[in-house]
Design a protein around this motif. Structure first.
Motif, short mmCIF file in Angstrom:
data_model
loop_
_atom_site.label_atom_id
_atom_site.label_comp_id
_atom_site.label_asym_id
_atom_site.label_seq_id
_atom_site.Cartn_x
_atom_site.Cartn_y
_atom_site.Cartn_z
N PRO A 192 -5.19 -3.61 -15.35
CA PRO A 192 -6.37 -3.36 -14.51
C PRO A 192 -7.67 -3.77 -15.19
CG PRO A 192 -5.44 -1.29 -15.28
CD PRO A 192 -4.49 -2.35 -15.62
N HIS A 193 -7.74 -3.63 -16.49
CA HIS A 193 -8.97 -4.00 -17.21
C HIS A 193 -9.15 -5.51 -17.24
CE1 HIS A 193 -9.98 0.05 -18.42
NE2 HIS A 193 -8.69 0.25 -18.66
N VAL A 194 -8.04 -6.25 -17.29
CA VAL A 194 -8.16 -7.71 -17.21
C VAL A 194 -8.69 -8.10 -15.83
CG1 VAL A 194 -6.91 -9.90 -17.27
CG2 VAL A 194 -6.29 -8.08 -18.86
N ILE A 195 -8.17 -7.45 -14.80
CA ILE A 195 -8.62 -7.75 -13.42
C ILE A 195 -10.09 -7.40 -13.26
CG2 ILE A 195 -8.36 -7.08 -11.00
CD1 ILE A 195 -5.35 -6.52 -11.73
N LEU A 196 -10.46 -6.19 -13.67
CA LEU A 196 -11.85 -5.75 -13.53
C LEU A 196 -12.77 -6.62 -14.38
CD1 LEU A 196 -11.20 -1.91 -13.58
CD2 LEU A 196 -12.17 -3.18 -11.67
N GLY A 197 -12.31 -6.99 -15.57
CA GLY A 197 -13.12 -7.84 -16.44
C GLY A 197 -13.31 -9.22 -15.85
N ALA A 200 -10.03 -4.78 -3.66
CA ALA A 200 -9.37 -5.14 -4.92
C ALA A 200 -9.96 -4.34 -6.08
CB ALA A 200 -9.52 -6.64 -5.19
N MET A 201 -11.28 -4.23 -6.11
CA MET A 201 -11.92 -3.51 -7.21
C MET A 201 -11.60 -2.02 -7.15
SD MET A 201 -13.42 -5.84 -8.99
CE MET A 201 -14.85 -5.30 -9.95
N ARG A 202 -11.60 -1.47 -5.94
CA ARG A 202 -11.28 -0.05 -5.79
C ARG A 202 -9.84 0.21 -6.26
NH1 ARG A 202 -11.56 0.88 -0.30
NH2 ARG A 202 -13.79 0.53 -0.40
N MET A 203 -8.94 -0.66 -5.85
CA MET A 203 -7.53 -0.52 -6.22
C MET A 203 -7.37 -0.69 -7.74
SD MET A 203 -4.57 0.17 -4.90
CE MET A 203 -5.23 0.17 -3.26
N GLU A 231 -0.44 -4.35 -9.01
CA GLU A 231 -0.85 -5.72 -9.37
C GLU A 231 -0.68 -6.68 -8.21
OE1 GLU A 231 0.86 -5.85 -13.85
OE2 GLU A 231 -0.35 -7.58 -13.25
N GLN A 232 0.43 -6.56 -7.49
CA GLN A 232 0.66 -7.49 -6.38
C GLN A 232 -0.35 -7.27 -5.26
OE1 GLN A 232 4.76 -6.78 -5.32
NE2 GLN A 232 5.53 -8.23 -6.84
N LEU A 233 -0.65 -6.01 -4.99
CA LEU A 233 -1.60 -5.71 -3.92
C LEU A 233 -3.00 -6.20 -4.29
CD1 LEU A 233 -2.11 -4.46 -1.18
CD2 LEU A 233 -2.36 -2.23 -2.28
N ILE A 234 -3.38 -5.96 -5.53
CA ILE A 234 -4.70 -6.43 -5.97
C ILE A 234 -4.77 -7.95 -5.88
CG2 ILE A 234 -6.24 -6.65 -7.99
CD1 ILE A 234 -5.13 -3.87 -8.87
N ARG A 270 0.85 -1.21 0.00
CA ARG A 270 0.00 0.00 0.00
C ARG A 270 0.87 1.25 0.00
NH1 ARG A 270 -4.39 -2.80 2.86
NH2 ARG A 270 -3.23 -2.79 4.80
N GLN A 271 1.96 1.18 0.74
CA GLN A 271 2.89 2.32 0.81
C GLN A 271 3.48 2.59 -0.57
OE1 GLN A 271 3.44 4.25 3.40
NE2 GLN A 271 4.96 5.49 2.36
N ARG A 272 3.88 1.52 -1.27
CA ARG A 272 4.48 1.69 -2.60
C ARG A 272 3.46 2.23 -3.60
NH1 ARG A 272 6.98 -4.02 -3.81
NH2 ARG A 272 6.97 -3.19 -5.92
N VAL A 273 2.21 1.80 -3.46
CA VAL A 273 1.16 2.29 -4.36
C VAL A 273 0.90 3.77 -4.10
CG1 VAL A 273 -1.33 2.17 -4.73
CG2 VAL A 273 0.01 0.08 -4.82
N THR A 274 0.80 4.11 -2.84
CA THR A 274 0.46 5.49 -2.46
C THR A 274 1.58 6.45 -2.82
OG1 THR A 274 -0.81 4.62 -0.60
CG2 THR A 274 -0.28 6.96 -0.55
N THR A 275 2.84 6.04 -2.53
CA THR A 275 3.98 6.94 -2.69
C THR A 275 4.52 6.97 -4.12
OG1 THR A 275 4.58 6.39 -0.43
CG2 THR A 275 6.22 7.57 -1.73
#
Lengths: 377, 118
Positions: free
Chosen positions: A114-119, A97-100, A82-85, A69-74
């Motif tokens: 992200p579109h593959v994940i959301l799909g 996961a969906m929000r991320m 991708e790893q966090l999701i 989360r820190q790496r995503v935010t910063t």
């Protein structure tokens, strides 16, 4: 082996849950996961076991998630996204996961990931509830993923599975030609191409919107996902039978867990309706008598369970709250619990006070899930 | 009454809270940005009408509280005097209709609506 014997030998679902919870409480995550893994071999459909597995994994993953989360935010690092999701999905933190993933899509608009994940997530929702809105979302995200990365295999395979199950055989045929051009020898593409050769129809006249609407209305796919090469993990069918649910329903009433129990198929057709006999009292040392309700004019609780499941499911979807799991209603009459279990719907009425509704539902769900694995006695 | 809802939402980190009349009409609301008040209100109205009606037809009478658990959230509907308090929560919050915060808010709403009626 008797049920008492099963419990003390650690083979019943209840004893597995108890052991795993004890290990979790002591912080022994590995032992807790092993206990759950052993239980899932015997009871693969038990939601209580799957939920407990996720709770253990979440507790174990807590530190790793914070770092990502820190790496995503910063740094807005795509790899961290991708790893966090992935961690969120593994621990069933689907909302996060969906929000991320949506944040990922906004941050990295040229990325197909992200579109593959959301799909894929929307596709799973569609298979579970057959709502047209989920089908449209899945299709939209997967199409966007193929636009951003035309040679990516995964979104194309997911689209192929979607078209097959939706009965969009012309679109399936067109997609097959695309897969042949990209990588016909890929181990995952080969079986898909075989299915497309058998089922694709380039001359078919079709309308995807209409197909999705019809699927939602009829609560039935054009083709079952279990027929698709990679679709064996997806199940939309009923896993409960009249014989097994009758045994469990009578046992729940006889043991005083509930005064009346109803089990329905996914379509709303009653499977079992058991209740305590009104005219006889159980004497000390004897369990209370139970009767099966067969007269349709006594289907009060059946109608309540059916109406509640339908109403709440629809409303929950409208609010993007995901699939309905269970519901508890309390009033002067006592409490009624209704929920989805093992591909069907179950409900129970308990008129006596005391106890928690969530605990009542859990006892019913655990019994029925145990039955869907054939372990009722 | 909005102040009661705001305090409740802050205390239990709810996604939103509404007060609805028995016929489903929205009386007051306080929801997070991004939450759909209209749909939330419609869900409350739907539960009151459909679930309440179904219980009546089955001879079970009226309900005092409903808790709905879904994959991504939880919805609680409790009696608050002549009205109902509806609270939308995240999936993993261990809060339900029996929580002190929700019961306290419901009581305060009941007093406020009784006062307004008189």
């Amino acid at each position: 082996m008797s049920r008492l014997g099963e419990y003390f030998s650690g083979r019943s679902l209840e004893s597995v849950l108890k052991k795993a919870r004890q290990k979790l409480a002591t912080g022994d995550f590995e032992a807790a996961l092993r206990a759950v893994a052993g239980g899932l071999v015997r009871f693969p459909e038990a939601a209580a076991l799957r939920d407990l597995n996720l709770s253990i994994m979440r507790a174990q993953s807590h530190a790793g998630m914070q770092d990502l989360r820190q790496r995503v935010t910063t740094h807005r690092d795509p790899v961290a996204f991708e790893q966090l999701i992935s961690m969120y999905l593994e621990t069933n933190m689907r909302e996060e996961a969906m929000r991320m993933a949506r944040d990922f899509a906004t941050t990295c608009p040229e990325s197909a990931a992200p579109h593959v994940i959301l799909g894929e997530q929307s596709l799973q929702s569609w298979f579970r509830d057959l709502q047209a809105r989920d089908g449209h979302r899945a299709h939209g995200h997967l199409m966007r993923a193929t636009e951003l990365d035309p040679r990516a295999i995964k979104p194309l395979l997911l689209l192929a599975e979607f078209y097959f199950c939706a009965g969009a055989l012309k679109a399936l045929s067109v997609l097959g030609r695309t897969l042949e051009q990209i990588d016909p020898d890929h181990p995952e593409v080969l079986p898909a191409l075989e299915m497309i050769a058998d089922h694709g129809d380039p001359s078919a006249s079709e309308n995807l919107d209409g197909s999705l609407a019809q699927i939602e209305l009829e609560d039935c796919l054009a083709n079952e996902p279990t027929s698709w090469p990679a679709g064996t993990a997806r199940r939309t069918g009923n896993q409960l039978t009249e014989e097994r649910t009758e045994v469990v329903a009578k046992q729940l009433v006889r043991d005083g867990v509930a005064d009346e129990v109803v089990v329905l198929q996914r379509s709303g057709t009653p499977l079992t309706h058991a209740r305590a006999k009104q005219t006889e009292r159980a004497t000390r040392g004897r369990r209370r008598p139970v009767e099966l309700v067969t007269e349709s004019d006594e289907d009060g609780l059946v109608d309540v369970v059916r109406d509640v499941a339908h109403t709440v499911s629809v409303q929950a979807r409208e609010l993007d709250l995901g699939a309905f799991r269970h519901c508890a209603i309390e009033g002067p009459f006592g409490r009624v619990v209704v929920g989805r279990v093992a591909g069907g719907v179950a409900g129970a009425l308990r008129t006596s006070r005391g106890g928690e509704s969530n605990r009542l539902w859990e006892r019913i769900a655990v019994k029925l899930e145990g039955v869907s694995d054939g372990s009722a006695s | 009454m909005k102040a009661i809802l705001q305090e409740l939402n802050e205390t239990i980190a709810a996604r939103g809270a509404l007060i609805v009349a028995p016929d489903g009409m929205l009386i007051a609301s306080d929801v997070r940005i991004g939450e759909d008040v209209e749909r939330l209100s419609a869900m409350g109205a739907g539960i009151l009408a459909q679930v309440g009606g179904s219980l009546e037809r089955a001879g079970l009478g009226t309900f005092a509280q409903v808790e709905v658990v879904t994959e991504e959230g939880k919805l609680v509907l409790v009696e608050a005097g002549p009205t109902y308090l509806l609270v939308l929560l995240g999936a993993r919050l261990e809060i339900g209709p029996g929580s002190i915060e929700i019961r306290s808010a419901a009581k305060r709403i009941a007093r406020a609506t009784d006062f307004a009626a008189n």
